[in-house]
Structure formats: C-alpha cells, structure tokens
Write a protein that holds these residues in place. Structure first.
Motif, PDB file in Angstrom:
ATOM      1  N   GLY A  38       4.029   3.841  -9.070  1.00 58.19           N
ATOM      2  CA  GLY A  38       3.595   2.787 -10.166  1.00 58.19           C
ATOM      3  C   GLY A  38       3.650   1.515  -9.720  1.00 58.19           C
ATOM      4  N   LYS A  39       4.146   0.227 -10.437  1.00 56.40           N
ATOM      5  CA  LYS A  39       4.209  -0.818  -9.891  1.00 56.40           C
ATOM      6  C   LYS A  39       5.403  -1.112  -9.009  1.00 56.40           C
ATOM      7  CE  LYS A  39       2.253  -3.052 -13.820  1.00 56.40           C
ATOM      8  NZ  LYS A  39       2.331  -4.002 -15.097  1.00 56.40           N
ATOM      9  N   THR A  40       6.338  -0.240  -9.078  1.00 55.27           N
ATOM     10  CA  THR A  40       7.339  -0.430  -8.046  1.00 55.27           C
ATOM     11  C   THR A  40       7.072  -0.158  -6.509  1.00 55.27           C
ATOM     12  OG1 THR A  40       9.130   0.152  -9.711  1.00 55.27           O
ATOM     13  CG2 THR A  40       9.879   0.565  -7.471  1.00 55.27           C
ATOM     14  N   ASP A  41       7.472  -1.257  -5.645  1.00 56.55           N
ATOM     15  CA  ASP A  41       7.196  -0.968  -4.368  1.00 56.55           C
ATOM     16  C   ASP A  41       8.374  -0.486  -3.586  1.00 56.55           C
ATOM     17  OD1 ASP A  41       5.527  -3.892  -4.916  1.00 56.55           O
ATOM     18  OD2 ASP A  41       4.374  -2.049  -4.160  1.00 56.55           O
ATOM     19  N   THR A  42       9.466  -0.748  -3.793  1.00 54.47           N
ATOM     20  CA  THR A  42      10.898  -0.278  -3.233  1.00 54.47           C
ATOM     21  C   THR A  42      11.756   0.768  -4.126  1.00 54.47           C
ATOM     22  OG1 THR A  42      10.784  -2.366  -2.241  1.00 54.47           O
ATOM     23  CG2 THR A  42      12.780  -0.847  -2.030  1.00 54.47           C
ATOM     24  N   LEU A  43      12.041   1.742  -3.479  1.00 58.63           N
ATOM     25  CA  LEU A  43      13.047   2.678  -4.533  1.00 58.63           C
ATOM     26  C   LEU A  43      14.391   2.953  -3.580  1.00 58.63           C
ATOM     27  CD1 LEU A  43      13.607   5.026  -6.436  1.00 58.63           C
ATOM     28  CD2 LEU A  43      12.534   6.519  -4.889  1.00 58.63           C
ATOM     29  N   ARG A  44      15.491   2.515  -4.198  1.00 55.50           N
ATOM     30  CA  ARG A  44      16.844   2.378  -3.520  1.00 55.50           C
ATOM     31  C   ARG A  44      17.690   3.493  -4.015  1.00 55.50           C
ATOM     32  NH1 ARG A  44      17.717  -2.323  -0.594  1.00 55.50           N
ATOM     33  NH2 ARG A  44      16.040  -3.928  -1.056  1.00 55.50           N
ATOM     34  N   PRO A  51       0.991  -1.052   0.115  1.00 56.56           N
ATOM     35  CA  PRO A  51       0.114  -0.023   0.134  1.00 56.56           C
ATOM     36  C   PRO A  51       0.800   1.198   0.129  1.00 56.56           C
ATOM     37  CG  PRO A  51       0.013  -0.869   2.487  1.00 56.56           C
ATOM     38  CD  PRO A  51       0.777  -1.891   1.308  1.00 56.56           C
ATOM     39  N   HIS A  52       2.109   0.999   0.207  1.00 51.08           N
ATOM     40  CA  HIS A  52       2.976   2.249   0.212  1.00 51.08           C
ATOM     41  C   HIS A  52       4.452   1.975  -0.653  1.00 51.08           C
ATOM     42  CE1 HIS A  52       3.326   0.393   4.054  1.00 51.08           C
ATOM     43  NE2 HIS A  52       4.536   0.209   3.675  1.00 51.08           N
ATOM     44  N   VAL A  53       5.136   2.855  -0.510  1.00 52.96           N
ATOM     45  CA  VAL A  53       6.525   2.574  -1.355  1.00 52.96           C
ATOM     46  C   VAL A  53       7.398   2.693  -0.191  1.00 52.96           C
ATOM     47  CG1 VAL A  53       8.204   3.596  -2.989  1.00 52.96           C
ATOM     48  CG2 VAL A  53       5.841   3.249  -3.697  1.00 52.96           C
ATOM     49  N   THR A  54       8.484   1.894  -0.061  1.00 50.46           N
ATOM     50  CA  THR A  54       9.480   1.989   0.809  1.00 50.46           C
ATOM     51  C   THR A  54      10.915   2.651   0.017  1.00 50.46           C
ATOM     52  OG1 THR A  54       8.712   0.048   1.905  1.00 50.46           O
ATOM     53  CG2 THR A  54      10.936   0.624   2.367  1.00 50.46           C
ATOM     54  N   VAL A  55      11.152   3.653   0.647  1.00 48.39           N
ATOM     55  CA  VAL A  55      12.366   4.435   0.040  1.00 48.39           C
ATOM     56  C   VAL A  55      13.863   3.730   0.934  1.00 48.39           C
ATOM     57  CG1 VAL A  55      13.520   6.488  -0.541  1.00 48.39           C
ATOM     58  CG2 VAL A  55      11.217   6.290  -0.717  1.00 48.39           C
ATOM     59  N   ILE A  56      14.489   3.099   0.549  1.00 45.17           N
ATOM     60  CA  ILE A  56      15.633   2.781   1.230  1.00 45.17           C
ATOM     61  C   ILE A  56      17.012   3.517   0.773  1.00 45.17           C
ATOM     62  CG2 ILE A  56      17.196   0.742   1.852  1.00 45.17           C
ATOM     63  CD1 ILE A  56      14.785  -1.055   1.144  1.00 45.17           C
ATOM     64  N   PRO A  87       3.170   6.303   1.892  1.00 42.30           N
ATOM     65  CA  PRO A  87       1.645   5.997   1.031  1.00 42.30           C
ATOM     66  C   PRO A  87       1.382   6.208  -0.355  1.00 42.30           C
ATOM     67  CG  PRO A  87       1.352   7.327   3.200  1.00 42.30           C
ATOM     68  CD  PRO A  87       2.800   7.385   2.697  1.00 42.30           C
ATOM     69  N   ARG A  88       1.050   5.458  -1.096  1.00 39.01           N
ATOM     70  CA  ARG A  88       0.716   5.409  -2.564  1.00 39.01           C
ATOM     71  C   ARG A  88       0.158   6.718  -2.728  1.00 39.01           C
ATOM     72  NH1 ARG A  88       2.702   2.127  -6.121  1.00 39.01           N
ATOM     73  NH2 ARG A  88       3.693  -0.027  -5.303  1.00 39.01           N
ATOM     74  N   SER A  89       0.302   7.536  -3.840  1.00 44.87           N
ATOM     75  CA  SER A  89      -0.360   8.702  -4.187  1.00 44.87           C
ATOM     76  C   SER A  89      -0.619   8.772  -5.959  1.00 44.87           C
ATOM     77  CB  SER A  89       0.278   9.857  -3.550  1.00 44.87           C
ATOM     78  OG  SER A  89      -0.431  11.144  -4.037  1.00 44.87           O
ATOM     79  N   GLY A  90      -1.280   9.480  -6.312  1.00 43.12           N
ATOM     80  CA  GLY A  90      -1.290   9.896  -7.584  1.00 43.12           C
ATOM     81  C   GLY A  90      -0.561  10.873  -8.087  1.00 43.12           C
ATOM     82  N   GLN A  91       0.092  11.602  -7.182  1.00 40.93           N
ATOM     83  CA  GLN A  91       0.942  12.949  -7.231  1.00 40.93           C
ATOM     84  C   GLN A  91       2.181  12.382  -7.437  1.00 40.93           C
ATOM     85  OE1 GLN A  91       0.643  15.434  -3.910  1.00 40.93           O
ATOM     86  NE2 GLN A  91       2.211  17.219  -4.940  1.00 40.93           N
ATOM     87  N   GLU A  92       3.146  12.810  -8.064  1.00 38.54           N
ATOM     88  CA  GLU A  92       4.525  12.699  -8.162  1.00 38.54           C
ATOM     89  C   GLU A  92       5.013  13.298  -6.934  1.00 38.54           C
ATOM     90  OE1 GLU A  92       8.220  13.074 -11.210  1.00 38.54           O
ATOM     91  OE2 GLU A  92       6.924  14.838 -11.161  1.00 38.54           O
ATOM     92  N   LEU A  93       6.146  12.506  -6.385  1.00 36.19           N
ATOM     93  CA  LEU A  93       7.084  12.653  -5.219  1.00 36.19           C
ATOM     94  C   LEU A  93       8.290  13.365  -5.628  1.00 36.19           C
ATOM     95  CD1 LEU A  93       7.441  12.346  -1.960  1.00 36.19           C
ATOM     96  CD2 LEU A  93       8.677  10.050  -2.604  1.00 36.19           C
ATOM     97  N   SER A  94       8.463  14.381  -5.232  1.00 38.46           N
ATOM     98  CA  SER A  94       9.844  15.044  -5.296  1.00 38.46           C
ATOM     99  C   SER A  94      10.380  15.351  -3.716  1.00 38.46           C
ATOM    100  CB  SER A  94       9.518  16.840  -5.747  1.00 38.46           C
ATOM    101  OG  SER A  94       9.100  16.745  -7.120  1.00 38.46           O
TER     102      SER A  94
END
Length: 341
Positions: A214-220, A129-134, A179-186
């Motif tokens: 999008g489909k990605t759940d993890t951003l490194r 339900p959200h994206v994890t930024v590591i 949390p996931r959102s339709g807005q771009e994260l900066s």
C-alpha cells in the motif's frame, strides 16, 4: 628599490593567480519531495563548513522557477556534502528512506551542479518503487554477520535463496527491498534452512508474516528467537502471575502441569504471594521439553478461567527460551460462575 618592486609585483601576480585559479560552483536543487514542509529552509552541509547541518551561511535561496540555489565558496579539489532542513534528523535520503552516501562535486568540472532530493529522514518517502523490510531487533543469540534470508511466496519459500538474502545497512540492521506487487506478501526469516527459522518467545513455530502493499514504504519487524538457538543457558525460570483483585488472600496459588502429573496442590509448584494481585514461582530445574500447565487455587473448581468465565486452554511453556515469564489470570472459574448464579 628594484628588488622591492619586483617582489611586490610577484606578490600581486600570486594573489591574482590564486584568485582566478579557484572556481565557483552553483548548487541547484531542482526537485524536493512532495511532503517537504512548506515552512523552513534548505541547508547544505559539507566538508567546507565542518558538516554543520544548520549553518545559516549555507541556506539555499528559492528562485522564481521553484529551484533552490546556492553558490559555494571558491575553492579547488572536491567537495563532499548533503542537504538538510536544519539538523541531521531531517537529512536527505533515497527514494525509499534509506541513508545515502555523501554527495560529491569537483571544482572546475562544471559551473552548476543539479540535484534532486528524493526523501527526508523525518517525513519518509512518498514514491518508493519497492518496500524495504528492516529487522529492528534480532535475538541476542544471532551469530555475528550471520546470513539471513526471507522465505516467501515470492520465491517459492526458498529458505536460502541468494536473491532474497538480507544485507546490512550502516547501522548494522538487516534489510531487504521487495518490488511492489498487487499480490500479498507472506514470509518468514531463516538463517539458511528451516531448522534455523524464526520462532516466538516460547520457541514455537510462528504463523507466516503477511504484508499487503500500500502506501507504506518501510516495514519494520523484530525476531524473537531462532529455532536452533535457545537464548537461556540458565535452567531457572521465574513465572510472575498477575491474579484477580478478588483472589482470597488465605488461599494458595498453584501450577498444575503435565510435569507433576497435574497435581493440584504440589508444594514444589506453589506460588509465593508478592502482593494482593501478584505472585511468583521459580522453577529451578524444569524439563527441557515443552510442557502444559494451568494456574489454580488448589482444585479444578478453582482453576483459572477466560473473561467469559469459561475454562481456559492449557498454557504452554518451553524451557530454555526465557528466564522470566509474565502471565495474567483473568478470572477464577468458581468466582466467575458464582456471580452468574
């Protein structure tokens, strides 16, 4: 004789009591991630089998209803366990691909324990339900256990927002869940103020990082440097330049810069040829401030050029941010333009 009879009887009752005082428990896996490979087995590893992730004695059996089950050996007390697909690289994780604590059950508390596997370590999550930024890599100068924050358009660019403070996982990596959102994260990272924001390898302010959900759940990501902490205490910096293969071997290579008044043939800024396509220059006592420079063969007609043969922009160097800098001269201005005449 009577004593032997009573002794044998007592032993039998102890065995019977021991047998029926232990309990069975059946582990039932109701749901697996949709990306679970069709081939292969599901194993349970725990304190009952020395945490062996591929113990064939503890393979779960698939039932007609699609559930996977196994009845654990009789026992007393608590069992700690996890599910795998045969090794620890395939261990179960949470819905967002993060490590989970050991599962635990108590013998006698219930006959069956129902569990759901949310994701596997090797194939990743599918319904986070959200994206994890590591942060995979931090500067070596980062103070131990330093607070790190995400400043973003989601929190009005607060540089020390407690709700956007990263936490550390078991590996010591900093991470945050958005949390996931339709807005771009900066976003950018800081250690609590804009004076401590992340910068690039040259100590320069970087552009905002951008991420579209999008489909990605993890951003490194990795952080090169902090604005307030220079990584190099050694004042020496070595510049290694890769030069075009057609560079004349009988001509010297120089750095012309604002530190030497753009002197085109300053012997203090002459490179040493390493081979046909490489040369190096070590600056023993560069100034602390950033400076601009270009690579030449001793005149402006022979300065470095872009791939299109045009004059290149001045290069920039910030002393104290690295001890070695690798650069590449793409073309020489005189040779690039001579080929077009």
């Amino acid at each position: 004789m009577k004593n032997n009879i009573w002794q044998n009887t007592g032993l039998i009752w102890l065995l019977v009591f021991g047998l029926f005082s232990c309990n069975n428990v059946t582990l039932v896996v109701r749901n697996l991630p949709e990306n679970t490979p069709a081939e292969g087995n599901i194993f349970v590893a725990g304190n009952f089998n020395h945490w062996n992730p591929s113990d064939k004695t503890f393979i779960l059996e698939k039932q007609a209803n699609g559930f996977y089950t196994i009845t654990l050996p009789r026992g007393l007390g608590f069992v700690d366990y996890k599910l795998t697909r045969g090794d620890w690289k395939t261990v179960e994780q949470d819905a967002c691909g993060q490590d989970i604590d050991n599962r635990s059950l108590e013998y006698g508390a219930q006959d069956s324990v129902f569990v759901d596997v949310e994701s596997w370590a090797d194939v990743g999550p599918t319904h986070c339900p959200h994206v994890t930024v590591i942060i995979d890599q931090l500067p070596a100068t980062t103070p131990p256990n330093a607070p790190i924050y995400m400043a973003s358009n989601f929190n009005d660019w607060g540089d020390a927002d407690k709700e956007y403070q990263l936490v550390q996982n078991k590996k010591g990596q900093y991470y945050i869940r958005i949390p996931r959102s339709g807005q771009e994260l900066s976003f950018k990272f800081t250690r609590g103020s804009w004076d401590t924001e992340e910068v690039n390898q040259l100590g320069e302010t970087i552009e905002n990082r951008n991420f579209m959900f999008g489909k990605t759940d993890t951003l490194r990501v990795h952080i090169d440097n902090w604005k307030d902490l220079k990584p190099c205490t050694n004042p020496t910096i070595t510049i290694i330049a890769k030069i075009p293969a057609n560079t004349p071997r009988n001509e010297d290579i120089y750095m012309a810069c604002d530190q030497n008044g753009w002197n085109l043939q300053d012997p203090r800024y002459k490179f040493v040829r390493q081979d046909a396509t490489h040369c190096s220059l070590t600056l023993a006592n560069p100034l602390e401030n950033n400076f601009e420079y270009k690579i030449t063969r001793g005149s402006w007609d022979k300065q470095e050029a872009t791939l299109r043969g045009e004059q290149s922009e001045n290069r920039k160097l910030a002393c104290g941010w690295m001890d070695t800098l690798n650069i590449e001269v793409l073309k020489w201005y005189d040779m690039a333009n001579a080929s077009h005449e």
